[in-house]
Design an enzyme around this catalytic site. Structure first.
Site, PDB file in Angstrom:
ATOM      1  N   CYS A  96       0.875  -1.177   0.000  1.00  0.00           N
ATOM      2  CA  CYS A  96       0.000   0.000   0.000  1.00  0.00           C
ATOM      3  C   CYS A  96       0.911   1.227   0.000  1.00  0.00           C
ATOM      4  O   CYS A  96       2.125   1.114   0.072  1.00  0.00           O
ATOM      5  CB  CYS A  96      -0.860   0.022   1.261  1.00  0.00           C
ATOM      6  SG  CYS A  96      -1.803  -1.465   1.530  1.00  0.00           S
ATOM      7  N   GLY A 154       1.542  -3.276   5.205  1.00  0.00           N
ATOM      8  CA  GLY A 154       2.182  -4.505   5.694  1.00  0.00           C
ATOM      9  C   GLY A 154       1.116  -5.506   6.104  1.00  0.00           C
ATOM     10  O   GLY A 154      -0.067  -5.358   5.768  1.00  0.00           O
ATOM     11  N   GLU A 205       6.933 -12.557 -24.987  1.00  0.00           N
ATOM     12  CA  GLU A 205       6.026 -11.438 -24.707  1.00  0.00           C
ATOM     13  C   GLU A 205       6.754 -10.116 -24.475  1.00  0.00           C
ATOM     14  O   GLU A 205       6.152  -9.067 -24.647  1.00  0.00           O
ATOM     15  CB  GLU A 205       5.082 -11.756 -23.566  1.00  0.00           C
ATOM     16  CG  GLU A 205       5.691 -11.929 -22.220  1.00  0.00           C
ATOM     17  CD  GLU A 205       4.614 -12.148 -21.146  1.00  0.00           C
ATOM     18  OE1 GLU A 205       3.497 -11.623 -21.269  1.00  0.00           O
ATOM     19  OE2 GLU A 205       4.916 -12.851 -20.173  1.00  0.00           O
TER      20      GLU A 205
HETATM   21  C1  AGP Z   1       2.175 -13.505 -18.232  1.00  0.00           C
HETATM   22  O1  AGP Z   1       3.417 -12.833 -18.229  1.00  0.00           O
HETATM   23  C2  AGP Z   1       1.149 -12.787 -19.068  1.00  0.00           C
HETATM   24  N1  AGP Z   1       0.989 -11.451 -18.662  1.00  0.00           N
HETATM   25  C3  AGP Z   1      -0.155 -13.556 -19.172  1.00  0.00           C
HETATM   26  O2  AGP Z   1       0.133 -14.800 -19.764  1.00  0.00           O
HETATM   27  C4  AGP Z   1      -0.905 -13.815 -17.844  1.00  0.00           C
HETATM   28  O3  AGP Z   1      -0.196 -14.728 -17.065  1.00  0.00           O
HETATM   29  C5  AGP Z   1      -2.275 -14.417 -18.181  1.00  0.00           C
HETATM   30  O4  AGP Z   1      -3.004 -13.491 -18.950  1.00  0.00           O
HETATM   31  C6  AGP Z   1      -3.083 -14.799 -16.944  1.00  0.00           C
HETATM   32  O5  AGP Z   1      -3.382 -13.645 -16.195  1.00  0.00           O
HETATM   33  P1  AGP Z   1      -3.981 -13.849 -14.723  1.00  0.00           P
HETATM   34  O6  AGP Z   1      -2.929 -14.534 -13.927  1.00  0.00           O
HETATM   35  O7  AGP Z   1      -4.268 -12.459 -14.248  1.00  0.00           O
HETATM   36  O8  AGP Z   1      -5.226 -14.684 -14.820  1.00  0.00           O
END
Ligand code: AGP
Length: 634
Positions: free
Chosen positions: A2, A102, A513
């Site tokens: 936070c 925390g 990615e």
């Molecule tokens: C992971 O680096 C990506 N941003 C993407 O694959 C992500 O893990 C996936 O969209 C799932 O998202 P979530 O964990 O919020 O469900």
């Protein structure tokens, strides 16, 4: 995670608090509030759910006057994000107000004791126990009351406290949550990080663990919890606001990579007490779990990879068959789940459309549902039968890193939890494994420290890849078109075996990615069944090859790849001379650890490889093209 902010001086405090909280909004944004000494007997305060602009609007309608105030922007860990649970929290006479960043690990016990002595609680939060403790010990000396209250608390905190009977004064304290004091001219500030101070001052004091601070407009006094004075130098910081938000790191992704050891430590400390696993927020009982005969994990992307690791963990610990499915496949497959099935949905955001749809499908078929999630009161956590929170703090970078290792940490704990329910592990074995688990964060930390020391080497290797790839492209295009073979591909193959196979997928996903480089993760045993045809002098092959039951098999894979000219980057256990001889050019070492917990360690080099490659190519690391942090559409 936070954000807290405090001001005392001659100016109107309200606008300064709002401005300070806006700089901290990236630390948490599900609710916010402010408390101000307005010269009357009680503290004036305002709290709203949602973004800080809601608080700003409420204060526009009902401004709060005063020159000493504290504010908070929340990332909820305990208690739904709503107005009641928003900070600040006040005692029953509204004389004392507290904001906190925390987790109070023993809050449930303290809350019961305080209720018995007459405290009336208004919220579901762990934080509220702090203000009632301070009120209990208050004898017209806020500093002493805070010091006494902190002796009862176990957990992590950065707190700021004001009292209507001590005008102009803020008392603060820090343990394992960040806190910085800003030194002004006849005014002083307090914030969770430097970014909120820079528009007022760049003269700051970085508070240390165990410090207790008393701030007035013309003085700052630091003592330890025993009351002895401590000296902390005031330093001049030359960060700009953007750098400060990233804690001095160039990107949120690398900052979050470096947060991982601390988050896993916090998870272990919060969840393991007297060799027992505690999921206080979990509403599913042991007798309900005892009815399940199989587990199905559903998730997307990185969370799916965590689920794949979870399969190895839960089958080993709970001796129950575990299936893992991408949510988008599960939801359309008419899945064979029912009353005998526990469906575990894993999601950082708690809003991924396919995973939400999969959860609903599982519930419709009568399955028991559990969510592992990082966002309180998210759609998934509200709809599941039970939820366990990762408490990893907001993950700002689109590429998930700290949420992944937090998910793995919780899956290990869930494995221990099931082992306790299904009696599948003798206590002696459980204690031995828990002891090993507690040592993992320090091994993660060592990898990151080594990276910091050798960062230029990492950057040079990324540059080597870049140069080699473009040299091959030039050679290709300078060749007579009729004699050209297929074009070189800057292609990466990630290979892993056993519990480290999912990390091969995760490493490939990270590279794709954020560096936009084609990459494929494979079980190393699959090489002979096709992928080895890819090997020539082009692809770079990352082999996850720590000490393990299948280490010799990995050696054979590496020999086959080298025989065909492939470039290998093995991730190996430190001191692995056999691999160093086999592949002298590159290797990345990890500290020795058991194969069972190694995914928490081997994933760090994979995250760093992707980060260095993306930085080499100048990509937008925190906001990669075409991606969103949470895929709420199908
Ligand atoms: C992971 O680096 C990506 N941003 C993407 O694959 C992500 O893990 C996936 O969209 C799932 O998202 P979530 O964990 O919020 O469900």
């Amino acid at each position: 995670m936070c954000g807290i902010f405090g001001y005392t001086g001659r100016k109107e405090a309200q606008p300064l608090i709002i401005q300070g909280l806006k700089h901290l909004e990236y630390r948490g944004y599900d609710s916010s509030g402010v408390a101000i000494q307005n010269g009357l007997y009680s503290i004036a305060f305002e709290k709203t759910r949602g973004k800080i602009k809601n608080l700003e609007e409420a204060l526009r309608r009902h401004p709060l006057g005063g020159h000493t105030a504290i504010g908070h922007t929340r990332w909820a860990t305990h208690g739904t994000p709503n107005q009641l649970n928003a900070h600040p929290h006040l005692d029953n006479e509204n004389k004392i107000a507290v904001v906190h960043n925390g987790i109070i690990e023993n809050y449930a016990h303290l809350k019961e004791k305080l209720k018995k002595s007459g405290a009336r609680f208004r919220s579901e939060t762990d934080t509220e126990v702090i203000v009632h403790l301070i009120a209990k010990y208050y004898r017209d000396d806020l500093e002493s009351a805070v010091r006494r209250a902190l002796k009862d608390i176990r957990g992590t905190y950065a707190i700021a406290v004001i009292c209507s009977k001590e005008p102009g004064r803020i008392v603060a304290a820090k343990l394992d949550s960040p806190l910085v004091v800003g030194i002004g001219d006849k005014e002083n500030f307090l914030a969770s990080d430097v970014s909120a101070l820079l528009e007022h001052t760049n003269q700051v004091i970085f508070v240390e663990n165990g410090d207790l601070i008393v701030i007035n407009r013309d003085s700052v006094k630091l003592t330890n919890l025993s009351g002895r004075p401590v000296h902390r130098p005031s330093v001049k910081v030359d960060w700009n606001v953007a750098q400060a938000k990233k804690g001095g790191f160039p990107h949120f992704m690398i900052k979050e990579i470096f947060e991982q050891p601390g988050i896993v430590t916090a998870i272990l400390r919060e969840r393991i007490r007297n060799a027992k696993i505690h999921f206080d927020e979990l509403k599913i009982t042991a007798s309900e779990f005892k009815k399940i005969k199989k587990i199905v994990v559903i998730a997307c992307g990185t969370a799916y990879h965590a689920g794949l690791v979870g399969k190895y963990i839960l089958e080993a610990f709970a001796d129950i068959p575990v299936g893992v499915d991408t949510s988008s496949e599960f939801r359309y497959r008419n899945p064979k789940v029912g009353k005998d099935t526990l469906v575990i949905a894993i999601s950082q955001s708690g809003e991924t459309a396919d995973t939400l749809a999969g959860l609903r499908e599982a519930k419709a078929k009568g399955a028991l549902t559990l969510v592992i999630c990082n966002v309180l009161a998210s759609s998934l956590s509200r709809e599941a039968g039970g939820v366990i929170y990762t408490h990893a703090g907001p993950e700002i970078a689109v590429a998930s890193t700290k949420a992944y290792t937090a998910q793995l940490a919780l899956l290990y704990l869930l494995g221990f939890y099931f082992a306790g329910i299904f009696k599948t592990l003798p206590n002696s074995k459980m204690r031995k494994l828990l002891k090993e688990f507690f040592q993992i964060p320090s091994k993660m930390q060592r990898i990151l420290e080594l990276y910091k020391r050798e960062e230029t080497e990492w950057a040079k290797n990324a540059h080597d890849f870049n140069k080699r790839y473009h040299a091959q492209l030039e050679k290709y295009f300078s060749t007579d078109p009729l004699k050209r073979k297929r074009s070189p591909n800057g292609f990466f193959l990630y290979l892993g075996r056993g519990i480290n196979f999912p990390n091969a997928l995760e490493g490939a996903l990270k590279l794709k990615e954020i560096a936009y480089i084609p990459a494929e993760g494979y079980p190393a045993g699959e090489m002979k069944h096709g992928p080895i045809a890819l090997i020539d002098e082009n692809p770079w092959v990352i082999c996850i090859a720590p000490a393990s039951g299948t280490y010799e098999k990995m050696i054979s894979n590496i020999q086959e790849i080298k025989a065909r000219g492939g470039i290998i980057i093995p991730i190996i256990t430190e001191g692995d001379n056999q691999m160093r001889k086999l592949n002298p050019l590159y290797s990345i070492e990890i500290p020795r650890c058991s194969e069972l917990f190694s995914p928490l360690v081997t994933v760090l080099p994979l995250q760093l490889i992707a980060y260095c490659a993306a930085r080499e190519f100048g990509e937008d690391i925190d906001q990669p093209r075409n991606l969103a942090k949470s895929v709420t559409v199908e």
